[in-house]
Design an enzyme around this catalytic site. Structure first.
Site: not given
Length: 171
Positions: A11, A24, A32-34, A121-122, A125
């Site tokens: 992304i 978060n 992760g993506v964050d 969220s996958t 989370y």
């Protein structure tokens, strides 16, 4: 022509007006993506998140905030906080829908025409990927039925499992 597109990839590389970050509540970056978005976008994103955090104390699950895209191809990052999965009895499905809906509302408010979502969220989370995919797609489709300012929504799946789930639901 469909306004929804599905791709498998990173992304942070997409050339859209805004990418959505599965953030978060602290907005201070994470895994992760964050973490990937914060690393690729550089310090300007963290600085903007710090300012938001100082002004409002973070971002609750289901809500969204917007910052610069920093060094990303996307001009903006919309940070939304999805729910942590607790078995489904703590309103997680509604909160996840709100995360997508509020991200789209923020996009409209900022005249964003193209937006890309990760799978919210996958990851850590723990939201079941199949349930999350249905919520994501249905929420976006419902939103696009009444809003015509957004020209394209991209679901960007990093892993094959999510890509396969989305492809059966979108096509």
């Amino acid at each position: 022509m469909s306004r929804i597109e599905l791709i498998k990839g990173d992304i942070t590389k997409l050339e859209v007006d805004a990418i959505v970050n599965a953030a978060n509540s602290s907005l201070m970056g994470g895994g992760g993506v964050d973490g990937a978005i914060h690393r690729a976008g550089g310090p300007a994103i963290l600085e903007a998140c710090s300012a938001i955090r100082n002004a409002q104390g973070g971002c609750p699950p289901g809500e969204a905030v917007i910052t610069t895209g920093g060094k990303l191809a996307a001009k903006f990052v919309i940070h939304t906080v999805g729910p942590v999965w607790n078995g489904g009895g703590k309103d997680e499905e509604r909160i996840l829908g709100n995360a997508y809906r509020n991200s789209l509302k923020l996009a409209v408010d900022n005249r964003i025409r193209t937006i890309a979502f990760p799978n919210i969220s996958t990851g850590i989370y723990g939201f079941p990927k199949d349930k999350a995919a249905v919520i994501a797609i249905n929420t976006v489709k419902d939103f696009l039925e009444t809003d015509f300012s957004i020209e394209k929504v991209v679901f960007c799946c990093y892993d094959q499992e999510n890509f396969d789930l989305y492809s059966t639901l979108i096509l």
